[in-house]
Design a protein around this motif. Structure first.
Motif, PDB file in Angstrom:
ATOM      1  N   MET A 171       0.751  -1.201  -0.134  1.00 41.76           N
ATOM      2  CA  MET A 171       0.018   0.006   0.093  1.00 41.76           C
ATOM      3  C   MET A 171       0.917   1.218  -0.014  1.00 41.76           C
ATOM      4  SD  MET A 171      -3.120  -0.445   2.564  1.00 41.76           S
ATOM      5  CE  MET A 171      -4.745  -0.508   2.054  1.00 41.76           C
ATOM      6  N   ASN A 172       0.421   2.128  -1.009  1.00 48.60           N
ATOM      7  CA  ASN A 172       1.349   3.450  -0.772  1.00 48.60           C
ATOM      8  C   ASN A 172       0.429   4.490   0.326  1.00 48.60           C
ATOM      9  OD1 ASN A 172      -0.959   4.726  -2.082  1.00 48.60           O
ATOM     10  ND2 ASN A 172      -0.015   4.237  -4.064  1.00 48.60           N
ATOM     11  N   ILE A 173       1.113   5.400   0.329  1.00 44.13           N
ATOM     12  CA  ILE A 173       0.665   6.638   1.288  1.00 44.13           C
ATOM     13  C   ILE A 173      -0.702   7.022   0.896  1.00 44.13           C
ATOM     14  CG2 ILE A 173       1.843   8.588   0.395  1.00 44.13           C
ATOM     15  CD1 ILE A 173       2.570   8.976   3.401  1.00 44.13           C
ATOM     16  N   ALA A 174      -1.028   7.061  -0.205  1.00 42.71           N
ATOM     17  CA  ALA A 174      -2.265   8.094  -0.689  1.00 42.71           C
ATOM     18  C   ALA A 174      -3.533   6.938  -0.417  1.00 42.71           C
ATOM     19  CB  ALA A 174      -2.315   7.967  -2.294  1.00 42.71           C
ATOM     20  N   GLN A 175      -3.202   5.540  -0.371  1.00 42.56           N
ATOM     21  CA  GLN A 175      -4.092   4.422   0.125  1.00 42.56           C
ATOM     22  C   GLN A 175      -4.483   4.679   1.638  1.00 42.56           C
ATOM     23  OE1 GLN A 175      -2.376   0.902  -1.466  1.00 42.56           O
ATOM     24  NE2 GLN A 175      -3.963   0.885  -3.076  1.00 42.56           N
ATOM     25  N   TYR A 176      -3.386   4.704   2.283  1.00 46.05           N
ATOM     26  CA  TYR A 176      -3.643   5.044   3.876  1.00 46.05           C
ATOM     27  C   TYR A 176      -4.523   6.372   3.972  1.00 46.05           C
ATOM     28  CZ  TYR A 176      -0.239   1.274   4.832  1.00 46.05           C
ATOM     29  OH  TYR A 176       0.389  -0.006   4.944  1.00 46.05           O
TER      30      TYR A 176
END
Length: 103
Positions: A1-6
């Motif tokens: 997961m990348n930061i945008a998903q978090y």
């Protein structure tokens, strides 16, 4: 997961928490409104009942009878009311009752 998903998940959780909070507050306001409407309706009914049935009573005794009747009905609805609030609502109902005859 990348930061945008978090970030998207965090935003979604905040929005859901906010929606739940606002929903619970709206429910409380609605219940308070409905409870007040029921109290007022019961007080009007109690005043009309006492005026019709206890013709020979006056003043404090009539008020006492109206308090007994209204308290019993409200208890059946599971609604509690203080004596101070009950007296105020009954007096308002009496005033409304008397105004209907003046017109």
């Amino acid at each position: 997961m990348n930061i945008a998903q978090y970030i998207n998940q965090i935003i979604l959780m905040v929005v859901l928490a906010l929606a739940a909070f606002l929903g619970s507050q709206a429910k409380k306001l609605y219940q308070q409104y409905v409870t007040t409407e029921i109290k007022q309706s019961v007080c009007r009914t109690a005043v009309r009942f006492v005026e019709q049935v206890y013709i020979d009573l006056h003043g404090p005794e009539k008020l006492r009878q109206a308090m007994v009747r209204a308290s019993a009905i409200l208890l059946e609805y599971g609604i509690t009311i203080s004596d101070t609030e009950l007296i105020a609502m009954l007096e308002a109902a009496v005033n409304e009752f008397n105004d209907s005859f003046r017109k």
